[in-house]
Design a protein around this motif. Structure first.
Motif, mmCIF file in Angstrom:
data_model
loop_
_atom_site.group_PDB
_atom_site.id
_atom_site.type_symbol
_atom_site.label_atom_id
_atom_site.label_comp_id
_atom_site.label_asym_id
_atom_site.label_seq_id
_atom_site.Cartn_x
_atom_site.Cartn_y
_atom_site.Cartn_z
ATOM 1 N N ILE A 22 8.139 -25.378 -35.075
ATOM 2 C CA ILE A 22 9.325 -25.405 -34.192
ATOM 3 C C ILE A 22 9.283 -24.208 -33.237
ATOM 4 N N GLY A 23 8.973 -23.021 -33.783
ATOM 5 C CA GLY A 23 8.912 -21.807 -32.954
ATOM 6 C C GLY A 23 7.872 -21.937 -31.853
ATOM 7 N N TRP A 24 6.714 -22.488 -32.197
ATOM 8 C CA TRP A 24 5.650 -22.659 -31.202
ATOM 9 C C TRP A 24 6.114 -23.611 -30.088
ATOM 10 N N LEU A 25 6.745 -24.741 -30.492
ATOM 11 C CA LEU A 25 7.215 -25.710 -29.487
ATOM 12 C C LEU A 25 8.291 -25.082 -28.592
ATOM 13 N N PHE A 26 9.220 -24.360 -29.205
ATOM 14 C CA PHE A 26 10.283 -23.717 -28.421
ATOM 15 C C PHE A 26 9.675 -22.758 -27.397
ATOM 16 N N LYS A 27 8.757 -21.913 -27.861
ATOM 17 C CA LYS A 27 8.149 -20.927 -26.953
ATOM 18 C C LYS A 27 7.376 -21.636 -25.840
ATOM 19 N N ARG A 28 6.678 -22.696 -26.212
ATOM 20 C CA ARG A 28 5.836 -23.416 -25.247
ATOM 21 C C ARG A 28 6.655 -23.924 -24.064
ATOM 22 N N TYR A 29 7.880 -24.365 -24.353
ATOM 23 C CA TYR A 29 8.702 -24.934 -23.278
ATOM 24 C C TYR A 29 9.777 -23.959 -22.793
ATOM 25 N N ASN B 58 5.505 -34.800 -15.191
ATOM 26 C CA ASN B 58 5.152 -33.390 -15.409
ATOM 27 C C ASN B 58 6.221 -32.630 -16.192
ATOM 28 N N TRP B 59 7.325 -33.296 -16.469
ATOM 29 C CA TRP B 59 8.434 -32.658 -17.200
ATOM 30 C C TRP B 59 8.617 -33.294 -18.587
ATOM 31 N N THR B 60 7.649 -34.106 -19.018
ATOM 32 C CA THR B 60 7.843 -34.862 -20.270
ATOM 33 C C THR B 60 8.180 -33.943 -21.448
ATOM 34 N N GLY B 61 7.377 -32.906 -21.636
ATOM 35 C CA GLY B 61 7.615 -31.993 -22.758
ATOM 36 C C GLY B 61 8.951 -31.279 -22.626
ATOM 37 N N GLN B 62 9.252 -30.841 -21.385
ATOM 38 C CA GLN B 62 10.518 -30.135 -21.130
ATOM 39 C C GLN B 62 11.709 -31.032 -21.456
ATOM 40 N N ALA B 63 11.520 -32.359 -21.248
ATOM 41 C CA ALA B 63 12.631 -33.288 -21.508
ATOM 42 C C ALA B 63 12.712 -33.669 -22.981
ATOM 43 N N LEU B 64 11.542 -33.781 -23.620
ATOM 44 C CA LEU B 64 11.551 -34.277 -24.998
ATOM 45 C C LEU B 64 12.181 -33.291 -25.984
ATOM 46 N N LEU B 65 12.020 -31.998 -25.717
ATOM 47 C CA LEU B 65 12.595 -31.014 -26.652
ATOM 48 C C LEU B 65 14.127 -31.076 -26.669
ATOM 49 N N PRO B 66 14.807 -30.970 -25.504
ATOM 50 C CA PRO B 66 16.270 -31.122 -25.557
ATOM 51 C C PRO B 66 16.699 -32.511 -26.029
ATOM 52 N N MET B 67 15.880 -33.531 -25.701
ATOM 53 C CA MET B 67 16.210 -34.888 -26.157
ATOM 54 C C MET B 67 16.190 -34.957 -27.681
ATOM 55 N N ALA B 68 15.156 -34.309 -28.274
ATOM 56 C CA ALA B 68 15.059 -34.305 -29.744
ATOM 57 C C ALA B 68 16.278 -33.602 -30.353
ATOM 58 N N LEU B 69 16.700 -32.497 -29.729
ATOM 59 C CA LEU B 69 17.854 -31.758 -30.252
ATOM 60 C C LEU B 69 19.138 -32.574 -30.084
ATOM 61 N N GLY C 158 14.711 -32.691 -10.857
ATOM 62 C CA GLY C 158 13.500 -31.948 -10.474
ATOM 63 C C GLY C 158 13.748 -30.474 -10.269
ATOM 64 N N ASP C 159 14.870 -29.960 -10.818
ATOM 65 C CA ASP C 159 15.238 -28.558 -10.636
ATOM 66 C C ASP C 159 14.860 -27.690 -11.832
ATOM 67 N N ALA C 160 13.945 -28.172 -12.652
ATOM 68 C CA ALA C 160 13.600 -27.397 -13.851
ATOM 69 C C ALA C 160 12.123 -27.017 -13.819
ATOM 70 N N ASP C 161 11.757 -26.080 -14.719
ATOM 71 C CA ASP C 161 10.347 -25.687 -14.813
ATOM 72 C C ASP C 161 9.534 -26.884 -15.308
ATOM 73 N N LYS C 162 8.324 -27.011 -14.739
ATOM 74 C CA LYS C 162 7.443 -28.102 -15.204
ATOM 75 C C LYS C 162 6.842 -27.721 -16.555
#
Lengths: 503, 180
Positions: A422-429, B35-46, B92-96
């Motif tokens: 989890i920490g690695w994923l958080f830091k990564r993004y 290009n934002w898939t990972g950036q979107a998936l983390l908040p989506m998971a939460l 499109g206003d977020a970090d890629k």
């Protein structure tokens, strides 16, 4: 008179060879951990917490606080020698330290860093004593609503002062708070979010979560950018700055120490912000500002004096109120809990030997750091040169023992690995990890005090209790202000983009 | 809503949320915002985790300032933050996403850690640590057999003396339980 009596109790804790050995070990471990890029003070303390379990509480906390104070100096070693800060706050040290190395004055830069760290650390501890003792006395009268407001203030400032995206910091805090809800409800005894698992009845154990978030995640992050190229460190001498040079930087050290301590008191501000502000102020006050960034001893002293003194400042809210101001303080809070101690005003009343023992040990740790720094720098540099291919597997092996040791459960080891991912994923993004820890640590305090306050006086208590109301208002503003500033900045960037497109 | 707080209802709710997560990932991957898939998936998971937890809160006793109050408060705030982040991503206003590093290497590391966990259960801490350290050092490009063996065996001796004998940490011994 009472303070002197308490100090004599604290000094009595340091009598004998064991406490001295513990401080020496703590300082050595702290310097080495600080010097290793990727290992922050919080990681070092988190990895060592479980091993202090079988020690007497006073000795255990002396060991951990010695590591904490020494790791800030340790961070400067690789910052000066290879322009790679061992700790985030040492990034400021590198700005002048590395140019000095390029000029062949690495020893002088390290000597200045050591001197400034020692003086800064000592001043920080003195201010800690001056602030924490009266604050703890006042805090005895705080109501649950006040404690709720103060804990929320701590979380809000952590979010607002974090570097980068405030929203992401808030998400990390809320994730930590949500994780803390797992387990038996402390007030009603209802089991929450355990999904039938007996092992989750007490929630996630704090220390394995900390080790996972701080240590294991670092190894995973390093593996992602793995090149396998070994670090090459410069050979250095043990030169301290000359008497003339010391006189030239004495005011810089004193000023930055005071700045660092005061900034350190504010939750979330920490050593890095302290170092940046102090560096900026020193540059303005300097007679030779043009030398800053090109190898100025004043620049090194300003950064190191501030980051080391911030430790004393950050311990003020932790010891007096039980509110950790930084990630390392959150880990220390976990260590207190491991020994059945609760930091806060009652600690001063019930365990003066521990509190004043820590104060006395911190002063002694600074002196020992100076001696070890002068004579041991060459050795430290050799140890730091240990290949990462050996260091990281060992960190993982220690992390496993550390997670297991707390309650002898393999479930904790699994949780540690999970939190590492989890920490690695958080830091990564770009989501900071430290706020998760602060959320986990402060979650119980926030919930218990909020519900107690509502049960005792209803929801109106949050505006009838003056202290709670003011602190809640400040918390709200400290959270909203950076968001507003970010939005304004975004607007101006957009406007300038539109303008340049028109042109 | 209480149906989804436990038992079959909770499982259905969890499966539905997992499906939402996968669909979000696929939609982002194939859209102009890939290009934002990972950036979107983390908040989506939460966000979905919050939804799962929210469903469970209906199983808690209802009372003033009861056990559901604070979790619901955090879930509401977390959801608001995650939705805001997702909104910025869609605009499109977020970090890629960061450049993909050696993800496979990290997954290998995680895999070795998980294998280490199971090895401890079977072989105990000491033997599995020797194997783990040797494998991990090799994976991290250490190609000196003598160094690998000396570090692994050195750690075995150090951990046995310091942690097992001096600090009395009862590390798991696995099948060697009766030999130490």
């Amino acid at each position: 008179m009472e303070l002197l009596d308490s100090f004599s109790i604290g000094l009595s804790v340091l009598l004998g060879w064991k406490p001295i050995l513990v401080i020496v070990v703590g300082v050595i471990v702290g310097i080495l951990a600080g010097a290793m890029p990727g290992l922050s003070p919080s990681t070092a303390v988190a990895l060592l917490v479980p091993f202090s379990y079988t020690m007497e509480p006073a000795l255990a906390l002396i060991l951990l606080t010695s590591i904490y104070i020494a790791s800030n100096y340790g961070g400067s070693i690789t910052a000066v020698l290879i322009n790679t800060p061992g700790t985030p706050s040492a990034a400021v040290t590198a700005m002048d330290g590395y140019p000095l190395t390029q000029k062949g004055q690495a020893g002088k830069a390290l000597g200045t860093a050591l001197l400034a760290s020692t003086v800064g650390g000592a001043i920080g501890v003195m201010i800690l004593i001056l602030f924490a003792v009266p604050l703890a006395r006042v805090a005895l009268k705080f109501s649950p609503a006040d404690y709720f407001a103060l804990a929320l203030f701590g979380l809000a400032t952590v979010a607002s002062m974090s570097r980068g995206n405030v929203l992401k910091s808030m998400v990390a805090i809320l994730f930590g708070l949500m994780i803390k809800n797992i387990g038996i409800d402390p007030i009603s005894g209802v089991s929450r979010f355990t999904f039938g698992s007996d092992q989750l009845y007490d929630g996630f154990t704090l220390i394995p979560a900390l080790i996972g978030l701080f240590a294991v995640s670092v190894v995973f992050a390093k593996m992602e950018s793995w090149t396998g190229i070994p670090r090459v460190l410069e050979k250095v001498d043990n030169k301290l700055p000359s008497f003339k040079e010391m006189m030239k930087i004495k005011m810089t050290i004193l000023r930055s120490s005071v700045i660092g301590t005061v900034i350190g008191i504010f939750p979330g501000a920490g050593a890095t912000i302290a170092a940046f502000i102090s560096y900026d102020v020193s540059k303005r006050w300097s007679k030779t500002p043009e030398e800053f960034g090109k190898g100025s001893l004043e620049g090194v002293a300003a950064a190191e004096g501030a980051n080391s003194s911030s430790v004393g400042g950050a311990l003020v809210p932790l010891l007096a109120l039980g509110i950790p101001g930084s990630a390392t303080d959150a880990v220390l809070l976990g260590a207190f809990m491991l020994h059945d101690l609760v930091p806060g005003p009652l600690l001063f009343k019930n365990n003066p030997d521990i509190v004043y023992g820590i104060f006395s040990a911190l002063i002694l740790a600074n002196m020992i750091m100076l001696i070890l720094g002068v004579y041991g720098n060459r050795l430290f540099i050799k140890v730091v040169s240990v290949p990462e291919a050996i260091m990281y597997p060992l960190i993982l092996a220690i992390a496993v023992i550390g997670s297991f040791a707390v309650s002898g459960s393999m479930f904790d080891v699994a949780a540690c690995i999970g939190f590492g991912v989890i920490g690695w994923l958080f830091k990564r993004y770009g989501f900071p990890v430290a706020p998760i820890v602060l959320g986990i640590v402060l979650g119980k305090m926030v919930e218990e005090n909020f519900r107690r306050a509502v049960m005792m006086d209803g929801y109106s208590v949050f505006y009838t209790d003056k202290l709670a109301f003011v602190v809640l208002l400040i918390s709200f503003l400290s959270f909203v202000w950076p968001l507003y500033k970010g939005w304004k900045h975004h607007q101006s960037v957009n406007r300038s983009k539109v303008k340049s497109q028109h042109n | 809503m209480q149906y989804f707080s436990h038992g079959t209802g909770l499982s259905i709710w969890a499966l539905f949320l997992a499906a939402c997560f996968i669909i979000t990932g696929l939609v982002f991957r194939r859209s102009s915002r890939h290009n934002w898939t990972g950036q979107a998936l983390l908040p989506m998971a939460l966000l979905l985790l919050g939804a799962l937890f929210y469903g469970v809160t209906f199983d808690f006793p209802v009372e003033e300032a009861g056990p559901a109050l604070i979790p619901r408060l955090w879930i509401a705030c977390l959801s608001a933050m995650c939705v805001t982040i997702l909104f910025f991503i869609v605009r499109g206003d977020a970090d890629k996403d960061p450049k993909a590093g050696r993800i496979g290497f990290v997954l290998l590391g995680v895999g070795i850690m998980v294998a280490y966990y199971f090895a401890i259960l079977f072989l105990g801490y000491f033997v599995s640590s020797v194997i783990f350290l040797s494998v991990m050092m090799y994976v991290l490009s250490c190609r000196k057999p003598i160094l690998i063996i000396s570090v692994s065996v050195g750690w075995l001796l150090f951990s046995y003396v310091v942690f097992y004998k001096l600090l009395y940490i009862q590390l798991p011994l696995g099948i060697f339980e009766n030999y130490l």
